[in-house]
Structures are given as C-alpha cells and as structure tokens.
Scaffold this motif. Structure first.
Motif, short mmCIF file in Angstrom:
data_model
loop_
_atom_site.label_atom_id
_atom_site.label_comp_id
_atom_site.label_asym_id
_atom_site.label_seq_id
_atom_site.Cartn_x
_atom_site.Cartn_y
_atom_site.Cartn_z
N SER A 230 -6.02 0.43 7.98
CA SER A 230 -6.54 -0.75 7.29
C SER A 230 -5.43 -1.44 6.49
CB SER A 230 -7.68 -0.36 6.35
OG SER A 230 -8.75 0.23 7.08
N THR A 231 -4.46 -0.67 6.00
CA THR A 231 -3.33 -1.26 5.27
C THR A 231 -2.53 -2.18 6.17
OG1 THR A 231 -3.23 0.74 3.90
CG2 THR A 231 -1.30 -0.71 3.88
N ILE A 232 -2.25 -1.73 7.41
CA ILE A 232 -1.49 -2.57 8.35
C ILE A 232 -2.29 -3.82 8.71
CG2 ILE A 232 -0.53 -2.65 10.69
CD1 ILE A 232 0.22 0.26 10.38
N MET A 233 -3.59 -3.66 8.91
CA MET A 233 -4.44 -4.81 9.25
C MET A 233 -4.43 -5.83 8.10
SD MET A 233 -8.34 -4.54 10.60
CE MET A 233 -9.19 -5.90 11.41
N GLY B 29 0.83 -1.20 0.00
CA GLY B 29 0.00 0.00 0.00
C GLY B 29 0.87 1.25 0.00
N LYS B 30 0.59 2.15 0.94
CA LYS B 30 1.33 3.41 1.02
C LYS B 30 2.64 3.28 1.78
CE LYS B 30 -0.33 6.63 3.63
NZ LYS B 30 -1.26 7.59 4.16
N PHE B 31 2.87 2.13 2.44
CA PHE B 31 4.08 1.97 3.26
C PHE B 31 5.19 1.33 2.44
CE2 PHE B 31 0.68 1.77 6.53
CZ PHE B 31 1.07 2.88 7.27
N GLU B 32 6.39 1.88 2.57
CA GLU B 32 7.59 1.34 1.95
C GLU B 32 8.74 1.41 2.96
OE1 GLU B 32 8.51 3.24 -1.69
OE2 GLU B 32 6.57 2.80 -2.64
N ASN B 33 9.34 0.24 3.20
CA ASN B 33 10.47 0.14 4.13
C ASN B 33 10.14 0.76 5.49
OD1 ASN B 33 12.17 -1.14 2.23
ND2 ASN B 33 12.61 0.85 1.29
#
Length: 992
Positions: A38-41, A12-16
């Motif tokens: 919701s992305t982490i979930m 999703g929106k997270f990188e490294n």
C-alpha cells in the motif's frame, strides 16, 4: 502511459529504494502483510497528484528515520521517457519534470500528461482495492447514470452524495409545507411585519395628506423645468444667429472676388514652387557638367604622356622569385661544402669499424645483414644462457665431489657397525632373562595398584561434579534460546528466529550427548589396574633369581643402540645414493642445454656473417658495431643523395640568372644585376598602376558625365511639361499666371474657413424668416431672457415648498411607529431576497446536474452495459450471460445462463464484487478511447474462488494489451503463476 522505474528517497518504511518494472505491461508486486504494498501504491499517487496535506485525513507516509521525503517516477509516454520528481513543498509538493532530451517542465505539463485527471478520479476508476469493490449495493438504477458521469469528475466516496447534498441544502433553506427552514420562517415573519406596517399607515392621516401634497409639488416642478429648458434652448438659438451674421457677409464678398479673377483651373498645384526647384537644380548640374568635361581632357593628356616597357613588366614575377631565392641559393652552396666534409668523415669511421669485424665486406652487403631487435634479444638471451650454464657446471662439480666423499664415508661406517652387532639367538636369550626378572618386582606392583585405586576414586567424584555443572549450564542456555526464538517469531524477525532455533537444536544435542558421556581417563585407569592385578597373579606362581641381571641388561641395551645406529647409517647411505644419481642426471641435462646453446650461437654468428671464432662474450659487441656501420652507411648514402640534389639545384639557379642578365644586358655580379633589374621592373609596375588608375578615373568621369547629361535632359523635359500644362508660352507667362492663382487660393481658403465656421453651428437651423436685422434679433433675445427669469423664480419657490413637505414627512417617519416598522420590513425583505437567491442557485444546479446525468446515461450507458456484461461473463466462467439496468429500478439485474435473474443485493459477496469489478473495467475500456493510464489493483480478489481468481488473472493478461497493469498481492500462490522477471518481491527487498 507506462511506469518504468520508481526511486523512493523516503516514503513510509522505504528509504533510498529503487524499483525497476519489467518491459511486460503486467507487473506483480508481492509482499506479505506490512511489506509495503500500500505504501508503494500511495507513493505512485503522491508523485502523480501531490502529497496529502496535513489537513487531509489521508496518511502522508512521512519517513520515521528523518530521510528525505519524496522520490521520482520514470514513465514512458508516446515512446518518450519522462522523469517526474516530487519533493516537499506547498500545495502537494514541488514537482520537477525532465524529458529524455534534457528539457525541464512543470506542474502544467504533468496535468497535460494525465489529461487533466485528478487524484480522486484516478482512484475511482483506475486504482482500487477490496473496499472499493464492496460499493455495488449503493448503486440503484437512477444512480448509475450519476456514477457514470461523476466518476470521471469526482471520487468514489462523493459519487452518491452530491445530489443528496444539494437537496438537503435546499431543504434547509425552503420547504413548501415546512415551518423550520430559514426561508419559511422569514416569509412568515415578513408577512406579520407587512400587516403591522399597514395598520400604522392607516392610523396616520396627516402623513397621507403630506404625501399627496408632495406628489403635486413634484409634478409642478417637472412642468416648470420643461418650460425653463424650452426658453433656454430658444435663447441659445437667437445668440447663435446673432453670432453668424458677420460670417455670412464675408462669405458673400469672397464669392464676388473669385468671380472677378481669371480662371486658373489648369494651373498645377504649387506650380511656381516646382518651377523654382527645377531651375535651382538645373543650374549647378550644368556647371558640374562643364567641370567634368575639362577633367576628362586633362586625364587623357596625362595618359598619353606615360610610356610602358611590357618586357620588364612581364618578367617581374621571375625577377621577384629569383631575388627571394638568392639567400636560399647561398645557403645551398654552404650546405654543399658541409655535406662534402660530412661524407669524408663518415667514410673514415666506416673504414675503422670494418677493420674490427668485417674488413672484406662492401657497404651494400653490410646493409643486407639483419640487425632487428629480435636478433639482438636472441644474442642477449644466448649470452645469459651461456653464463648460467658455466655457473651451473661449476656448482655441479662441487656437489659431485662432496656427495662422493659422503658416500665412501657411509660405506666404511656400515661395515664397522655390522661387526659389533650380537647374533640373533644370543640377543633373544638375554632379552628373555631380563623380561622374567623385571616382572618379579611385586612390591612395586602393589604400590602402583594402591595408587591407581586412589586415583580412580578421586576421578569418579570429580566427573560427577563436572557432569552436574555442564547439565545446569546447558539447561539455562536452552531456556534462553527458546525464549529468544519465541520472542523474535512473534516480532516476525524470521532470520534471527531461525538462527536461534538452530542454536537451540545444537544445545539440546550436546545436552543429550553430555548425559551419555563416559570419562575415557577413568576407563584407562580401570584397564591399567586390571593389567597390574593379572601381573601380580603371575608373579606369585614364578620365583626366579639371577645375579647377572644388570650385566645382561647392559649388553642388550648396547646391542639396541648399535642396531639403531646401523639403521640410521643405512638411511643416510640410501640418501647419499639418491643424491648422487640426481647429480649425474643433472650433468646429462646440462650437456643437452650446453649443446643447444652452442647451436643457437652458431646460427646467430651465421646470420651476422661473422667469423666462427667469435665467442658469446664478443658477439653482442660485434652486433652493435654492425648496427653502427649500417647507420653510418645509410647516413653517408643520404648525404650523397642530398649532395647531388643540391648540385643540380645550384646549377639550375645559375642558369636562370645568366639567362635574365644576358637578355637585358646588365653588367655586374649576380646579386647586383638582380637588384638593378628589380628596380627597373618596380618603376615600370608603378607606371602601369598609375596608368590603370588614370583609366579608371577617366571611366568614372565619363560615367558621371553621362549620368549628369541624362539628369539635365530629364529635368529640362519636366520644366517644359510644367509650362505647357498651364497653357503658357514661356516661363514669364507662367510666373504671371502663378500670381493670379495664388490670389484665388487665398480667397478660397478664406471662404473655406467661413464655411467651416458656419458648419460648426450645425444645430442652428437658419432660414430666410430668421435672417432679420440685428436690432430685431436683439429685442427678441431680451424678451426671451425676461420670461426665463420669471420661470426660474417660480421654480425656486416651488422647490422651497417641496423641501418643507419632505422635512415634515421625515419628522413623522422618524418620530412615529410607522418609520420603525417600515425600516424593519425593508431589512427583512432584503434578507428574504438573499436567502431566496441562494435557494434558486442550488435548485438550478440540482436541475442541471440531473439533466446532464440523464443525457450521459442515455448516450453512454448502452455501450457501457455491453462491456460490463462481457467482463462479468468472463469473470464468472459464463455463469451469468447478461447485466441489465432497468430504468426506475433500485438495483442492477443480472441474468444467469439458465435465464434466472437476480438483483445485485441477492448475489453473494464475491459475485457482487465481480460485478463491481466488471463496471470498473468497462469504464476503463471506454476511457481508453481518450487516454491510457496504468491500472493498479491492491489484492481485490480475496473472496474469489480458485476458478474465478484464474479468470481475473487471464483477464489481466487481456487488459495489459491497452494499459499497464500493476497488481499488488500477499498471496504466494498467485504470484507463483507469473514469471520471476515480472515479480518484485518486497520481502527480498526488505532483507537486502
């Protein structure tokens, strides 16, 4: 199981991004809308159960900037850390599991870790959001049993549709009163086809007669086949009887021969062979025994011929040691000479060094002088300090002479300048005269006035233009800043928006200040114009004239220059005085340091026990000479000690050699005597070794003789026992009996072969009536063969007629309507059977599902309802005390504290969601008996009031005793109720 760490490569929106959860089982993840909760979930679901496939409707959260897709979790299970990494691949991605001991595992271990639970099961029980809490209205009294059972197998979305799906599939196939279902239509069509087939069958009489004839011929063929098989069996039996007649005759002959021979029942099996083996084994053993006895006698004679000198043998180690030490002894003698020379040389050097520094001191006193590195460093520091002090004394002397000269010269200049300065009253009078005359220059003042008026007019015009230009620039800048701030606020780029607002505030401030700004230079010109006008007014009232103005001005100017020069010289004089005092103070400091340096030098000389005449320049050289002396003295003492030790060792070695030589009376030098004794010793040692070998050899021979005698004795005993067992007197009788036994064995073997041949004909029953002569049996066999030929000919004709009838029936079926109708009827019948089988499978599955769900509901439901009531009471602050699920009702019933009962659909939205949440938590509690998985809640309490929100937060504290609880929220006031170490702020993560 407890999640400890998350590492997102790209999702999703997270990188490294790396997240580490607190040790507390309750973890709060706070973030505003679109912060990534919701992305982490979804990331946790994907790592544990696999990435969604492209065919699924679920969001895959692939990174937009091309980063690596995937990441890993670190979980703790049974006090062991497990690293679960998932990267893109087939079937949900490639998973790699590493344990804390370095062991690598695969997908199977992850399934074991999750106790076989799939993604939908986990999301339906342990992981939910506000949409999941709004499913309570879908559950009725019958469906709760299905939910309790199926929620551990399927996801929440398919929970209520499984049975309906089965019923719909059954209805599509068959309905008792339906017309359109596939099976209903097929049955109607099959019935019509059957009626048409019967009509065609009745219209075809010839076909019916052929069918009857076919049946008669078939029965006739069956009868002929039975007769044929009976004759074939009888024919085979007669052939077998003919074949075994010679065997019966041979068996009778063998029995007669066995009866005529002597009985050898007591003769051992293969007795003759055993006797031959014993005889062949005994003969070489007896020859070997004779050879060993002769060898033993030869060894004894050789032992007696050897004579040993025990004294020489005992002294072998001493002689060997002396020979080995002989080269060392010679080296020690040479070393003694070298050490003696070295001691003389060292003593000469010590004497020379002593004469330079300490001629009267002995060696032991010299060794007591301390020559440590600290003392040497102290000497070096003292020398360096003494040199610095001398250099400093020289510099101070030069500075003192120069300062004294400057001070005397400054005193002389001050006295000359004081004489040339005017008295104060005379100077004051000249200044007033000059000032009055200067003020009367009216023409110049008018010129300056006109010039100032012109400058003031030009300055006003320029100031207005500048002010207008600044106003336009600040207005445009303010508008651009306001527009930018509004744009970034709408884009939620808070940091940039705040910066632009601050800049806009500063621009408005400068705009306001610019509006009130007044030109300071214009104010200065106006003030100067006023002063000139006042001076002109005063000049009009005073008219002075003086011819001595230039001379007075020159005298005043000269006096001013003299005063400035006097002031300058006074300052220089004060500076020279300060410098002089400073030099005097430095002289005092130098004297103090010089005294301390002299004291330190005296202490060092005393420590080294030197004469007080030594200076700092020679002290370091003396210290090094003393160090050298100590080194030479120690080396001399060490050589003397080594010399004494070597003398003692050489004397001890000489004594040992003399003692050995005198004992064995060997003449010659020490080296020759040791060699001769060594040679003798070696000879005796060789004799001893030979003797020991002979003794060992004799012992081995005696052991071999004893062993061989035992074997011969044992074999002879076996031979006697073998002969006695057969009841023979000697070996010759045994061999005769063996020949008779061999003849009996051959006859028994032949008889056994005959019995086996007869036994192979076990299906042939042989009795006395069948044991006829060979001629009678041959005639009967011929008669049976003729009967068999007649039956086969009749069977062949009947089969030919049957084939003709079958061909005619096939022609009628192929050419007539009956054949087509029957073919169509059979096809439709097969299709109906296949469809009926499908309907039966679905009916059985539906029945099994209902029975399983009902049994699960009856066994598990009471305890589950109790847990639901407990959680629902806590969530509603005991407003509701009981939850009921009546059999056959369409919904849950909840009982309020005052006894009133409500259906689930009668509750408010928030209370219904709290009831559903109680069901979820009760399921988790029951499942905790088998496994403990993390509970994930995504802002499911948006409709709860303050009190009930507080209740669920307290309930989460209770839940964390058995399960890790991960709570996602966008509400700041909720996250503020937890300690900061329990919170992960996604806004801060994005800012970083």
């Amino acid at each position: 199981m407890k999640i400890k760490q998350l590492m997102i490569y790209g999702y999703g929106k997270f990188e490294n991004k790396f997240f580490e959860f607190h040790e507390d089982p309750l973890q709060v993840i706070y973030g505003e809308n679109e912060a990534g909760k919701s992305t982490i979930m979804s990331f946790i679901h994907s790592i544990l159960f696999g990435f969604p496939t492209k065919q699924q409707a679920e969001n895959r959260y692939e990174p937009k900037k091309g980063a690596a897709y995937g990441g890993y979790l670190v979980v703790e299970d049974n006090h062991q850390l497990v690293r679960i990494e998932r990267l893109p691949g087939k079937n949900g991605g490639n998973v790699t599991i590493e344990l804390d001991n370095g062991t690598s595992k695969g997908e199977e271990y992850l399934q074991t870790l999750m106790s076989g639970i799939d993604k939908e099961t986990y999301r339906s029980i342990f992981s939910f959001d506000v949409h999941g809490l709004q499913q309570i209205q879908k559950i009725n009294s019958d469906q709760i049993g299905k939910y309790l059972f199926l929620s551990s197998i399927y996801g929440a979305d398919t929970l209520f549709s499984i049975e309906d799906k089965l019923i719909k599939q059954q209805d599509l196939l068959y309905k008792p009163s339906g017309k359109k279902p596939e099976l209903n239509e097929g049955l109607v069509k099959l019935k019509n086809s059957h009626n048409q087939l019967m009509d065609a069958k009745r219209q075809n009489n010839e076909y019916q007669q052929l069918l009857e004839l076919k049946e008669e011929l078939n029965e006739e063929l069956t009868s002929l086949t039975l007769k044929k098989n009976g004759n074939i069996k009888k024919h085979k039996e007669l052939e077998k009887v003919l074949s075994i007649l010679p065997l019966l005759n041979d068996r009778e002959w063998c029995r007669n021969q066995l009866a005529s021979l002597q009985d050898t029942e007591d003769f051992p099996e293969e007795g003759l062979k055993q006797l031959d083996q014993l005889v062949s084994t005994l003969q070489p053993m007896e020859a070997q025994l004779y050879s060993l006895n002769r060898k033993k006698e030869d060894i004894q004679l050789e032992e007696e011929s050897l004579m040993l000198d025990e004294d020489l043998i005992n002294i072998v180690p001493t002689i060997q040691h002396l020979r080995e030490q002989l080269p060392v002894f010679e080296e020690k003698q040479k070393r003694l000479i070298q050490i003696q020379q070295s001691i003389s040389k060292l003593q000469h050097e010590i004497t020379l060094y002593k004469q330079r520094v300490l001629p009267t001191m002995n060696d032991d006193e010299l060794l007591t002088i301390s020559t440590t590195i600290q003392i040497k460093e102290s000497i070096k520091k003292s020398i360096t300090l003494d040199q610095k002090l001398k250099h400093r004394k020289q510099m101070l002397d030069e500075q003192f002479d120069r300062t004294k000269h400057d001070l005397e010269e400054a005193e002389w200049k001050l006295s000359n300048l004081k004489e040339k300065i005017l008295p104060d009253d005379e100077r004051l009078k000249l200044e007033e005269q000059v000032k009055t005359q200067e003020n009367l220059d009216i023409k110049q003042l008018h010129s300056e006035k006109q010039q100032l008026i012109s400058e003031i007019s030009n300055r006003k015009v320029q100031f207005k233009q500048d002010k207008k230009q600044r106003t336009i620039i600040l207005s445009i800048l303010s508008f651009l800043l306001f527009t930018g701030s509004l744009f970034f606020l709408l884009e939620r780029s808070w940091l940039i928006a705040v910066v632009l607002i601050v800049v806009l505030s500063l621009a408005l401030f400068f705009f306001k200040k610019s509006a009130d700004y007044k030109d300071p230079f214009l104010h200065h010109l106006s003030t100067k114009l006023s002063n000139i006008e006042e001076t002109l007014n005063e000049a009009n009232s005073v008219q002075l004239a003086s011819s001595s103005l230039p001379e007075a001005m020159m005298i005043v100017e000269q006096d001013t220059q003299m005063k400035l020069a006097l002031h300058h010289e006074q300052l220089l004089y004060k500076q020279y005085e300060k410098h002089y005092e400073k030099i005097v103070k430095q002289y005092e400091e130098w004297e103090e340091e010089q005294f301390q340096s002299t004291v330190t030098l005296s202490k060092l000389i005393a420590k080294l026990q030197l004469d007080h005449n030594f200076t700092s320049e020679t002290l370091l050289e003396a210290f090094e000479i003393i160090q050298k002396l100590q080194q030479l003295i120690l080396e001399k003492k060490q050589n003397e000690k080594e010399y004494v030790d070597l003398q003692n060792q050489v004397a001890h070695f000489n004594n040992k050699i003399s003692e050995v030589i005198d004992r064995f009376q060997v003449e010659g030098s020490s080296e020759y005597s040791l060699y001769e004794l060594s040679r003798r010793c070696q000879s005796e040692v060789e004799k001893k070794d030979l003797l020991l070998k002979l003794i060992d050899k004799r012992s081995e021979t005696e052991d071999a003789i004893g062993e061989l005698q035992e074997k011969i004795k044992y074999l002879s005993k076996q031979k006697e026992e073998l002969i006695s067992k057969s009841r023979c007197a000697d070996e010759d009788d045994f061999r005769k009996l063996a020949k008779i036994h061999q003849e009996r064995e051959e006859l028994l073997k032949q008889n056994l072969w005959i019995e086996k041949q007869l036994a192979s004909e076990k299906n042939t029953i042989i009795d006395d009536s069948q044991l006829k002569s060979k001629i009678d049996l041959t005639e009967e066999l011929t008669l049976v063969a003729q009967q068999l030929d007649v039956i086969e000919q009749s069977e062949k004709e009947t089969r030919q007629r049957y084939s003709e009838v079958v061909v005619k029936i096939q022609e009628i079926e192929q050419n007539g309507t009956y054949s087509a109708l029957r073919h169509s009827f059979e096809n439709e019948k097969a299709a109906i059977r296949e469809t009926a089988a499908q309907w039966v499978v679905k009916a059985i599955a539906n029945d099994l599902l209902n029975k399983t769900i009902e049994r699960h509901r009856e066994e598990k439901l009471p305890a589950l309802i109790g847990s639901i009531s407990y959680f629902f009471a806590k969530l509603t602050s005991n407003s509701y005390k009981k939850v009921i699920l009546p059999v056959g009702k369409q919904s849950f019933i909840v009982e309020r504290y005052d006894g009133l009962k409500f259906l689930a659909e009668e509750l408010s939205q928030a209370t219904a969601e709290q009831l559903y949440l109680s069901i979820r938590l009760a399921l988790v509690k029951n499942i905790n008996n088998q496994l403990h998985l993390p509970i994930m809640i995504d802002d499911s309490f948006v409709h709860f009031d303050k009190q009930r929100t507080s209740n669920i937060l307290r309930l989460m504290e209770e839940l964390k005793q058995d399960n890790q609880v991960i709570y996602f929220t966008c509400h700041k006031h909720i996250s503020a109720t937890y300690p900061s170490e329990n919170i992960i702020d996604l806004s801060a993560v994005q800012a970083i």
